[in-house]
Scaffold this motif. Sequence first.
Motif, PDB file in Angstrom:
ATOM      1  N   GLU A  55       0.661  -0.906   0.411  1.00  6.52           N
ATOM      2  CA  GLU A  55       0.459   0.075   0.244  1.00  6.52           C
ATOM      3  C   GLU A  55       0.790   1.072   0.218  1.00  6.52           C
ATOM      4  O   GLU A  55       1.945   1.463   1.269  1.00  6.52           O
ATOM      5  CB  GLU A  55      -1.022   0.000   1.090  1.00  6.52           C
ATOM      6  N   LEU A  56       0.815   1.877  -0.721  1.00  3.41           N
ATOM      7  CA  LEU A  56       1.858   3.121  -0.908  1.00  3.41           C
ATOM      8  C   LEU A  56       0.789   4.385  -1.096  1.00  3.41           C
ATOM      9  O   LEU A  56      -0.498   4.947  -1.900  1.00  3.41           O
ATOM     10  CB  LEU A  56       2.707   3.354  -2.660  1.00  3.41           C
ATOM     11  N   SER A  57       1.405   4.933  -0.470  1.00  2.00           N
ATOM     12  CA  SER A  57       0.195   6.439   0.073  1.00  2.00           C
ATOM     13  C   SER A  57       0.400   6.878  -1.336  1.00  2.00           C
ATOM     14  O   SER A  57       1.211   7.391  -1.544  1.00  2.00           O
ATOM     15  CB  SER A  57       0.488   7.354   1.294  1.00  2.00           C
ATOM     16  N   TYR A  58      -0.437   8.307  -1.251  1.00  2.00           N
ATOM     17  CA  TYR A  58      -0.610   9.157  -2.476  1.00  2.00           C
ATOM     18  C   TYR A  58       1.018   9.944  -2.985  1.00  2.00           C
ATOM     19  O   TYR A  58       1.386  10.409  -3.695  1.00  2.00           O
ATOM     20  CB  TYR A  58      -2.221  10.161  -3.071  1.00  2.00           C
ATOM     21  N   GLU A  59       0.778  10.466  -1.379  1.00  2.00           N
ATOM     22  CA  GLU A  59       2.216  11.309  -0.238  1.00  2.00           C
ATOM     23  C   GLU A  59       2.993  10.867  -1.503  1.00  2.00           C
ATOM     24  O   GLU A  59       4.049  11.704  -1.416  1.00  2.00           O
ATOM     25  CB  GLU A  59       1.663  11.794   0.484  1.00  2.00           C
ATOM     26  N   LEU A  60       3.669   9.483  -0.792  1.00  2.26           N
ATOM     27  CA  LEU A  60       4.287   8.956  -1.276  1.00  2.26           C
ATOM     28  C   LEU A  60       4.951   9.195  -2.567  1.00  2.26           C
ATOM     29  O   LEU A  60       6.000   9.138  -2.922  1.00  2.26           O
ATOM     30  CB  LEU A  60       4.803   7.678  -0.836  1.00  2.26           C
ATOM     31  N   LEU A  61       3.471   8.291  -3.511  1.00  2.00           N
ATOM     32  CA  LEU A  61       3.998   8.356  -5.263  1.00  2.00           C
ATOM     33  C   LEU A  61       4.256   9.519  -5.308  1.00  2.00           C
ATOM     34  O   LEU A  61       5.242   9.862  -6.717  1.00  2.00           O
ATOM     35  CB  LEU A  61       2.114   7.718  -5.474  1.00  2.00           C
ATOM     36  N   ARG A  62       3.697  10.795  -4.900  1.00  2.00           N
ATOM     37  CA  ARG A  62       3.789  12.448  -5.645  1.00  2.00           C
ATOM     38  C   ARG A  62       5.290  12.642  -5.099  1.00  2.00           C
ATOM     39  O   ARG A  62       5.763  13.624  -5.917  1.00  2.00           O
ATOM     40  CB  ARG A  62       2.548  12.965  -5.135  1.00  2.00           C
ATOM     41  N   VAL A  63       5.585  12.839  -3.747  1.00  2.00           N
ATOM     42  CA  VAL A  63       6.775  12.847  -3.623  1.00  2.00           C
ATOM     43  C   VAL A  63       8.254  12.168  -4.215  1.00  2.00           C
ATOM     44  O   VAL A  63       9.470  12.729  -4.418  1.00  2.00           O
ATOM     45  CB  VAL A  63       7.315  13.336  -2.032  1.00  2.00           C
ATOM     46  N   TYR A  64       7.558  11.489  -4.274  1.00  2.00           N
ATOM     47  CA  TYR A  64       8.892  10.113  -5.334  1.00  2.00           C
ATOM     48  C   TYR A  64       8.191   9.728  -6.867  1.00  2.00           C
ATOM     49  O   TYR A  64       9.316   9.082  -7.372  1.00  2.00           O
ATOM     50  CB  TYR A  64       9.180   8.164  -4.526  1.00  2.00           C
ATOM     51  N   SER A  65       7.821  11.314  -7.474  1.00  2.00           N
ATOM     52  CA  SER A  65       6.963  10.524  -8.678  1.00  2.00           C
ATOM     53  C   SER A  65       8.933  10.953 -10.344  1.00  2.00           C
ATOM     54  O   SER A  65      10.156  11.544  -9.218  1.00  2.00           O
ATOM     55  CB  SER A  65       6.802  12.025  -8.699  1.00  2.00           C
ATOM     56  N   PRO A  66       8.934   9.720 -10.639  1.00  2.00           N
ATOM     57  CA  PRO A  66      10.253   9.238 -11.425  1.00  2.00           C
ATOM     58  C   PRO A  66      10.279  10.351 -11.972  1.00  2.00           C
ATOM     59  O   PRO A  66      11.180  10.390 -13.389  1.00  2.00           O
ATOM     60  CB  PRO A  66       9.627   8.667 -11.896  1.00  2.00           C
ATOM     61  N   SER A  67       9.624  11.436 -12.248  1.00  2.00           N
ATOM     62  CA  SER A  67      10.186  12.874 -13.622  1.00  2.00           C
ATOM     63  C   SER A  67      10.843  13.267 -13.630  1.00  2.00           C
ATOM     64  O   SER A  67      11.353  13.420 -12.148  1.00  2.00           O
ATOM     65  CB  SER A  67       8.068  13.821 -12.875  1.00  2.00           C
ATOM     66  N   GLU A 118      10.892  16.770 -13.226  1.00  2.00           N
ATOM     67  CA  GLU A 118      10.149  17.491 -12.406  1.00  2.00           C
ATOM     68  C   GLU A 118      10.780  17.537 -11.044  1.00  2.00           C
ATOM     69  O   GLU A 118      11.264  18.495 -10.257  1.00  2.00           O
ATOM     70  CB  GLU A 118       8.951  18.315 -12.743  1.00  2.00           C
ATOM     71  N   VAL A 119      10.916  16.227 -10.649  1.00  2.00           N
ATOM     72  CA  VAL A 119      10.726  15.844  -9.416  1.00  2.00           C
ATOM     73  C   VAL A 119      12.276  15.534  -9.048  1.00  2.00           C
ATOM     74  O   VAL A 119      13.371  15.703  -8.114  1.00  2.00           O
ATOM     75  CB  VAL A 119      10.448  14.786  -8.077  1.00  2.00           C
ATOM     76  N   ARG A 120      13.468  15.163  -9.416  1.00  2.00           N
ATOM     77  CA  ARG A 120      14.698  13.754 -10.191  1.00  2.00           C
ATOM     78  C   ARG A 120      15.417  14.869 -10.168  1.00  2.00           C
ATOM     79  O   ARG A 120      16.332  14.663  -9.999  1.00  2.00           O
ATOM     80  CB  ARG A 120      14.401  12.557 -10.967  1.00  2.00           C
ATOM     81  N   GLY A 121      15.283  16.184 -11.459  1.00  2.00           N
ATOM     82  CA  GLY A 121      16.456  16.508 -12.162  1.00  2.00           C
ATOM     83  C   GLY A 121      17.034  15.901 -13.067  1.00  2.00           C
ATOM     84  O   GLY A 121      16.377  14.689 -13.065  1.00  2.00           O
TER      85      GLY A 121
END
Length: 133
Positions: free
Chosen positions: A31-43, A45-48
Amino acid sequence: MDTNTPQPTEIKLHQKSRLMELVFSDGSQFELSYELLRVYSPSAEVRGHGPGQEVLQVGKREVDISNLEPVGNYAVQPTFSDGHSTGIYSWDYLFWLGTNRDTLWRQYLERLKEAGASREPGSAPFEQRPKSK
């Protein structure tokens, strides 16, 4: 994609609890929280675009997933309620997130604390920049 990584057999979005439930072919369940998925987005924009270029995501406690689209037969692409929709989550990446969920969550909370930032929406501080000497 790693051919040894189990494939998801079930993906459910639980809007009330803001959890993505994943069941994989090897019997693993996460079970992955939406927040965890959002803050660890593979994009990007997030990862640089390289190590050290990651962008700390703040104020994401109440983020929802408003849409989830399949990407071929190897990934899904969620649209989050804050407008973010550029992350493509491969089966490998989702399995890795599930396997490392607790460690990743602790690291995220530590980074927020170090930055003086919050998970609460609307409480993001000004962008943190290194002080010039």
